[in-house]
Design an enzyme around this catalytic site. Sequence first.
Site, PDB file in Angstrom:
ATOM      1  CG  HIS A  63      -0.342   0.070   2.535  1.00  0.00           C
ATOM      2  ND1 HIS A  63       0.464  -0.927   3.052  1.00  0.00           N
ATOM      3  CD2 HIS A  63      -0.412   1.025   3.514  1.00  0.00           C
ATOM      4  CE1 HIS A  63       0.859  -0.598   4.274  1.00  0.00           C
ATOM      5  NE2 HIS A  63       0.345   0.588   4.569  1.00  0.00           N
ATOM      6  CG  HIS A  65      -0.288   4.336   4.835  1.00  0.00           C
ATOM      7  ND1 HIS A  65      -1.072   3.585   5.688  1.00  0.00           N
ATOM      8  CD2 HIS A  65      -1.059   5.395   4.445  1.00  0.00           C
ATOM      9  CE1 HIS A  65      -2.263   4.165   5.814  1.00  0.00           C
ATOM     10  NE2 HIS A  65      -2.287   5.253   5.067  1.00  0.00           N
ATOM     11  CG  ASP A  67       4.695   2.729   7.513  1.00  0.00           C
ATOM     12  OD1 ASP A  67       3.816   3.144   6.740  1.00  0.00           O
ATOM     13  OD2 ASP A  67       4.470   1.863   8.385  1.00  0.00           O
ATOM     14  CG  HIS A  68       4.243  -0.269   4.308  1.00  0.00           C
ATOM     15  ND1 HIS A  68       4.254  -1.629   4.550  1.00  0.00           N
ATOM     16  CD2 HIS A  68       3.746   0.311   5.431  1.00  0.00           C
ATOM     17  CE1 HIS A  68       3.766  -1.857   5.766  1.00  0.00           C
ATOM     18  NE2 HIS A  68       3.456  -0.694   6.312  1.00  0.00           N
ATOM     19  CG  HIS A 140      -4.301  -0.224   6.195  1.00  0.00           C
ATOM     20  ND1 HIS A 140      -4.080  -0.336   7.548  1.00  0.00           N
ATOM     21  CD2 HIS A 140      -3.334   0.625   5.738  1.00  0.00           C
ATOM     22  CE1 HIS A 140      -3.037   0.397   7.892  1.00  0.00           C
ATOM     23  NE2 HIS A 140      -2.568   0.988   6.811  1.00  0.00           N
ATOM     24  CG  ASP A 211       0.396  -1.714   7.574  1.00  0.00           C
ATOM     25  OD1 ASP A 211       1.272  -2.594   7.656  1.00  0.00           O
ATOM     26  OD2 ASP A 211       0.625  -0.500   7.717  1.00  0.00           O
ATOM     27  CG  HIS A 269       3.805  -3.073  10.589  1.00  0.00           C
ATOM     28  ND1 HIS A 269       2.818  -2.461  11.323  1.00  0.00           N
ATOM     29  CD2 HIS A 269       4.076  -2.241   9.557  1.00  0.00           C
ATOM     30  CE1 HIS A 269       2.486  -1.314  10.757  1.00  0.00           C
ATOM     31  NE2 HIS A 269       3.245  -1.150   9.686  1.00  0.00           N
TER      32      HIS A 269
END
EC number: 3.1.-.-
Length: 304
Positions: A63, A65, A67-68, A140, A211, A269
């Site tokens: 996805h 976001h 942090d990914h 999510h 996530d 995570h």
Amino acid sequence: MHLQFLGTGAGTPSRERNVTSIALDLHGVRNATWLFDCGEGTQHQILRTPIKPGRIEKIFITHLHGDHLFGLPGLLTSRSMNGCVEPMTLYGPAGIKTFVETSLSLSGSWLTFPLEIIEISAGEVFQDAHFRVTAYPLTHPVECYGYRIDELDKPGALDAQKLAAHGVPAGPHFYQLKQGRSVTLDDGRVINGWDYVGSKIKGRSLAIFGDTSPTAAASELAAGVDIMVHEATLEVAMEEKANGRGHSSTVQAARVAQQSGAKKLIITHLSSRYLHHDCERLLAECRAVFPHTEMAHDFALFPC
């Protein structure tokens, strides 16, 4: 094959954990690496491993976001600055193409290698002679997927002793027989390969979750896999908070592994609130439900 965790933290990096990225080394099948997510600092983590950026042939983003994702432009441009010309394919949700193209354009960057960007939806996203990769929708706040990687079954061993007993000489035709093909010998006999090949060797399987809070797709995504990688952002006492943000607790991850028939669970995570001394407690919460649980830490290796 083996998994190497490059980042195992959630949201923001900590002194102990970088943000999310996982490498799947395909050694034994081919000389290549697949990357799952590419959080900020992933290329720094790679420098501390044997992974060669030029051998990363595919990147799967769960996805969008940060942090990914935020490590992706840097990894791509560094791969290019090192003169790599090997092609790469990038998979991710809608918007991944715009993100990459905008990042490169605004920074005046370019790539020396062909980059194919495929915006995915649920279903099969890739298959070749060795692997099939399927995306499953997760729960999510933004569009998010988990990836199931299935190694295709391999032909069984060729029974050379049985062939010799039937007067079939060794030779190049053994390769065709191992594939189950029929071969005509010099004496006119037609030999069916399947009569001399053992049972197929079952391929390995992995499920790598993005996530997610508890979701209906989880049981199919992880059904019977050898290794299941699942987020465990918060402890069970904070489960409601985790779910409210589209995440899972330790115990919820363990329940998915238990209910789906996974052979091993690796949790990752983890919130940056947890320090090294907290890890045994989090791991114990999982193992109370699913004993075959391991906790990933940065640079941890797990054979597949």
